[in-house]
Scaffold this motif. Sequence first.
Motif, PDB file in Angstrom:
ATOM      1  N   PHE A  34       0.679  -1.367   0.121  1.00 50.85           N
ATOM      2  CA  PHE A  34       0.115   0.079   0.096  1.00 50.85           C
ATOM      3  C   PHE A  34       0.754   1.231  -0.060  1.00 50.85           C
ATOM      4  CE2 PHE A  34      -2.778  -3.339   1.559  1.00 50.85           C
ATOM      5  CZ  PHE A  34      -4.118  -2.818   0.657  1.00 50.85           C
ATOM      6  N   THR A  35       2.163   1.155  -0.121  1.00 50.73           N
ATOM      7  CA  THR A  35       2.967   2.286  -0.345  1.00 50.73           C
ATOM      8  C   THR A  35       3.653   2.251  -1.571  1.00 50.73           C
ATOM      9  OG1 THR A  35       3.189   2.069   2.015  1.00 50.73           O
ATOM     10  CG2 THR A  35       4.913   3.382   0.915  1.00 50.73           C
ATOM     11  N   LEU A  36       3.516   3.086  -2.602  1.00 52.28           N
ATOM     12  CA  LEU A  36       4.216   2.938  -3.972  1.00 52.28           C
ATOM     13  C   LEU A  36       5.868   3.166  -3.531  1.00 52.28           C
ATOM     14  CD1 LEU A  36       1.714   4.967  -6.247  1.00 52.28           C
ATOM     15  CD2 LEU A  36       2.109   2.451  -5.839  1.00 52.28           C
ATOM     16  N   GLN A  37       6.424   2.245  -4.447  1.00 55.45           N
ATOM     17  CA  GLN A  37       7.934   2.481  -4.136  1.00 55.45           C
ATOM     18  C   GLN A  37       8.631   3.415  -5.212  1.00 55.45           C
ATOM     19  OE1 GLN A  37       9.142   0.250  -1.483  1.00 55.45           O
ATOM     20  NE2 GLN A  37       7.091   0.523  -1.153  1.00 55.45           N
ATOM     21  N   VAL A  38       9.718   3.860  -4.540  1.00 57.52           N
ATOM     22  CA  VAL A  38      10.594   4.715  -5.426  1.00 57.52           C
ATOM     23  C   VAL A  38      11.332   4.128  -6.328  1.00 57.52           C
ATOM     24  CG1 VAL A  38      10.372   6.526  -3.714  1.00 57.52           C
ATOM     25  CG2 VAL A  38      12.130   5.047  -3.613  1.00 57.52           C
ATOM     26  N   ILE A  39      11.902   3.010  -5.966  1.00 64.24           N
ATOM     27  CA  ILE A  39      12.718   2.333  -6.983  1.00 64.24           C
ATOM     28  C   ILE A  39      12.051   1.960  -8.360  1.00 64.24           C
ATOM     29  CG2 ILE A  39      14.436   0.283  -7.339  1.00 64.24           C
ATOM     30  CD1 ILE A  39      15.047   0.676  -4.248  1.00 64.24           C
ATOM     31  N   GLU A  40      12.614   2.181  -9.414  1.00 68.76           N
ATOM     32  CA  GLU A  40      11.703   1.933 -10.533  1.00 68.76           C
ATOM     33  C   GLU A  40      11.210   0.421 -10.953  1.00 68.76           C
ATOM     34  OE1 GLU A  40       9.330   2.901 -13.520  1.00 68.76           O
ATOM     35  OE2 GLU A  40      10.258   4.094 -12.345  1.00 68.76           O
ATOM     36  N   LYS A  41      12.255  -0.566 -10.795  1.00 66.73           N
ATOM     37  CA  LYS A  41      11.921  -1.708 -11.001  1.00 66.73           C
ATOM     38  C   LYS A  41      10.913  -2.364 -10.093  1.00 66.73           C
ATOM     39  CE  LYS A  41      14.134  -6.296 -12.233  1.00 66.73           C
ATOM     40  NZ  LYS A  41      15.147  -6.807 -12.369  1.00 66.73           N
ATOM     41  N   THR A  42      10.945  -2.124  -8.839  1.00 67.70           N
ATOM     42  CA  THR A  42      10.130  -2.293  -7.519  1.00 67.70           C
ATOM     43  C   THR A  42       8.863  -1.813  -7.840  1.00 67.70           C
ATOM     44  OG1 THR A  42      12.012  -2.377  -6.044  1.00 67.70           O
ATOM     45  CG2 THR A  42       9.863  -2.869  -5.196  1.00 67.70           C
ATOM     46  N   VAL A  65      -5.169   8.358  -2.044  1.00 72.84           N
ATOM     47  CA  VAL A  65      -5.891   8.596  -3.136  1.00 72.84           C
ATOM     48  C   VAL A  65      -4.921   9.166  -4.301  1.00 72.84           C
ATOM     49  CG1 VAL A  65      -7.463  10.525  -4.209  1.00 72.84           C
ATOM     50  CG2 VAL A  65      -7.952   9.383  -2.149  1.00 72.84           C
ATOM     51  N   GLN A  66      -3.926   9.975  -4.124  1.00 77.33           N
ATOM     52  CA  GLN A  66      -2.826  10.181  -5.215  1.00 77.33           C
ATOM     53  C   GLN A  66      -2.220   8.992  -5.554  1.00 77.33           C
ATOM     54  OE1 GLN A  66      -2.802  13.168  -6.842  1.00 77.33           O
ATOM     55  NE2 GLN A  66      -1.402  11.894  -8.229  1.00 77.33           N
ATOM     56  N   ASP A  67      -1.923   7.932  -4.847  1.00 76.21           N
ATOM     57  CA  ASP A  67      -1.375   6.726  -5.357  1.00 76.21           C
ATOM     58  C   ASP A  67      -2.428   6.078  -6.198  1.00 76.21           C
ATOM     59  OD1 ASP A  67       0.981   7.773  -4.251  1.00 76.21           O
ATOM     60  OD2 ASP A  67       0.864   6.263  -2.378  1.00 76.21           O
TER      61      ASP A  67
END
Length: 140
Positions: free
Chosen positions: A5-13, A59-61
């Motif tokens: 439920f937390t969008l990850q910052v590392i692109e592949k992840t 909501v933004q995610d």
Amino acid sequence: MPPFFTLQVIEKTRQTQFEMWIDLIAVWLKQEKKTVIYVNKDSGSFPFSNKKMNRALKVQDIRTVLDHMASLKYGSWNDDEKTIFGVSWKSMDEWANMIYQWAVDEGQIGKILTFFDIHSGDATKMTEFHGLDSGLILKI
């Protein structure tokens, strides 16, 4: 596995996470026969919220996930504010290919068909797109 439920910052992840979200949303859409996501209303319920875990996607995610789905042609925003997302459990290309293959298999290429023929006609009764939301068919 990263927190869902937390969008990850590392692109592949993040890409793996997007794939997981799309799979979950697609199953939910198909099960519920749902073709519209109301971001604000649906944000507090499954699949965007897990009350047992006390976790929810912001909501933004949700908008970010749906933007990604739009880039893969699963749907599109119905308003500029990004509060209503017309969507399907298959991409528009998958639906279009399915309808085209039906037309080829049934010898309908080059023939005039009405919207009703494709959406509700006897010849499509055994297809997955028979009775599909009319707004969705129009987008295809």
